[in-house]
Design an enzyme around this catalytic site. Sequence first.
Site, PDB file in Angstrom:
ATOM      1  N   GLY A 125     -17.687  14.893  24.240  1.00 60.81           N
ATOM      2  CA  GLY A 125     -18.721  15.908  24.048  1.00 60.81           C
ATOM      3  C   GLY A 125     -20.151  15.431  24.256  1.00 60.81           C
ATOM      4  N   SER A 126     -20.347  14.394  25.094  1.00 54.51           N
ATOM      5  CA  SER A 126     -21.726  13.938  25.293  1.00 54.51           C
ATOM      6  C   SER A 126     -22.549  15.010  26.012  1.00 54.51           C
ATOM      7  CB  SER A 126     -21.768  12.610  26.050  1.00 54.51           C
ATOM      8  OG  SER A 126     -21.384  12.793  27.386  1.00 54.51           O
ATOM      9  N   ASN A 127     -21.912  15.761  26.906  1.00 48.51           N
ATOM     10  CA  ASN A 127     -22.641  16.858  27.558  1.00 48.51           C
ATOM     11  C   ASN A 127     -22.963  17.968  26.556  1.00 48.51           C
ATOM     12  OD1 ASN A 127     -23.016  16.666  30.634  1.00 48.51           O
ATOM     13  ND2 ASN A 127     -21.014  15.753  30.270  1.00 48.51           N
ATOM     14  N   HIS A 217     -18.676  19.110  37.194  1.00 46.70           N
ATOM     15  CA  HIS A 217     -17.627  18.219  37.706  1.00 46.70           C
ATOM     16  C   HIS A 217     -18.278  16.880  38.072  1.00 46.70           C
ATOM     17  CE1 HIS A 217     -13.747  17.231  39.343  1.00 46.70           C
ATOM     18  NE2 HIS A 217     -14.372  16.681  40.378  1.00 46.70           N
ATOM     19  N   GLU A 287     -25.536  13.941  34.561  1.00 48.62           N
ATOM     20  CA  GLU A 287     -25.073  15.171  33.907  1.00 48.62           C
ATOM     21  C   GLU A 287     -26.016  15.592  32.786  1.00 48.62           C
ATOM     22  OE1 GLU A 287     -20.286  15.015  34.602  1.00 48.62           O
ATOM     23  OE2 GLU A 287     -21.048  14.139  32.767  1.00 48.62           O
TER      24      GLU A 287
HETATM   25  C1  GRF Z   1     -17.959  14.824  32.253  1.00 42.47           C
HETATM   26  O1  GRF Z   1     -18.018  13.747  33.117  1.00 42.47           O
HETATM   27  C2  GRF Z   1     -17.796  16.111  33.009  1.00 42.47           C
HETATM   28  O2  GRF Z   1     -18.334  16.076  34.285  1.00 42.47           O
HETATM   29  C3  GRF Z   1     -16.315  16.253  33.110  1.00 42.47           C
HETATM   30  O3  GRF Z   1     -15.810  15.744  31.909  1.00 42.47           O
HETATM   31  C4  GRF Z   1     -16.723  14.792  31.387  1.00 42.47           C
HETATM   32  C5  GRF Z   1     -16.991  15.156  29.961  1.00 42.47           C
HETATM   33  O4  GRF Z   1     -17.725  14.165  29.317  1.00 42.47           O
HETATM   34  N1  GRF Z   1     -15.928  17.611  33.416  1.00 42.47           N
HETATM   35  P1  GRF Z   1     -18.286  14.415  27.848  1.00 42.47           P
HETATM   36  O5  GRF Z   1     -17.093  14.779  26.962  1.00 42.47           O
HETATM   37  O6  GRF Z   1     -19.272  15.514  27.923  1.00 42.47           O
HETATM   38  O7  GRF Z   1     -18.895  13.115  27.439  1.00 42.47           O
END
Ligand code: GRF
Length: 301
Positions: A125-127, A217, A287
Amino acid sequence: MFKGLQQKWKVSGWQLLLIITTFAFGGSLCGYAGRKILGLFAIDSSLIRVAFYIVLITLLWPLCVLIISIPFGQFAFFKNYIRKIGKRMFGKKVDSSQLTVHSGQKETGHQPQTINLAIFASGAGSNAQAIIDHFRNSAVVKIALIVSNKPEAGVLKIAEKEDIPSLILEKEKFFRGNAYVDELKEKGIDFVVLAGFLWKVPSALIKAYPSKIVNIHPALLPKYGGKGMYGIHVHEAVITNKEPESGITIHYVDELYDHGSIILQAKCDVEKTDTPESLAAKIHVLEHEHYPTVIEKLLSK
Ligand code: GRF
């Protein structure tokens, strides 16, 4: 009952066992300490004794479970749990006329319309965290829900820490039911952000949110996309094929994996010394830099 508790608290079976044990030992410690303290006072009336004891254990209980939760590794859970009980008991009551309405409903007064976002994620969940941070002080965009298919996903810990409601999906209901459309609409969700969500999105959900579901992605689509191309597998394939560059793709979601129309791509070089892990780290930087701002731009259209 245990399954219900597990879902409610978003914990694994093992963690639930530790939590129940903490409750049991915390309760015993509280009763023991209460009786010891009561013994220090000479109270004749049994009614007053009982009343005093009840007040005492009510005050002691949070302290006792917090102490016991430390050796069981459940301090974060109980800190949050007790904070929530406190809020419920002493928090300010919200006047319903002050509630913000989500878009699609009528606005009242001069309050700005709130756009409610649901983030779907299966992993760390870093994004999700970057998006939460970006909109933390927004008067318009609210991260209203975190959705996951994995009860042990790191993103659910983030939801808990950030006090954001969360929802764990059941496979059967997601794919063969109404894809949780009713629940999302009920919660006033206006826009869906996929951030490392590994399940394919059913068409019922896509139809309910036309052009309102986006995905990120970790490669330059259309290359390195599709079934099985997720996480470290993507970066391994990029390195194996000696690609000189990689990057990110933010796109709308349609019925096919990694297929909807592209909103933004950003690139980075792939060095000869890069490993799948070092490339993943570079991609994560891209990202976190672009996903929140792209979402903001889409929402302000
Ligand atoms: C990210 O690299 C995203 O592009 C892919 O899954 C990963 C999720 O990373 N779809 P995080 O859980 O947000 O760290």
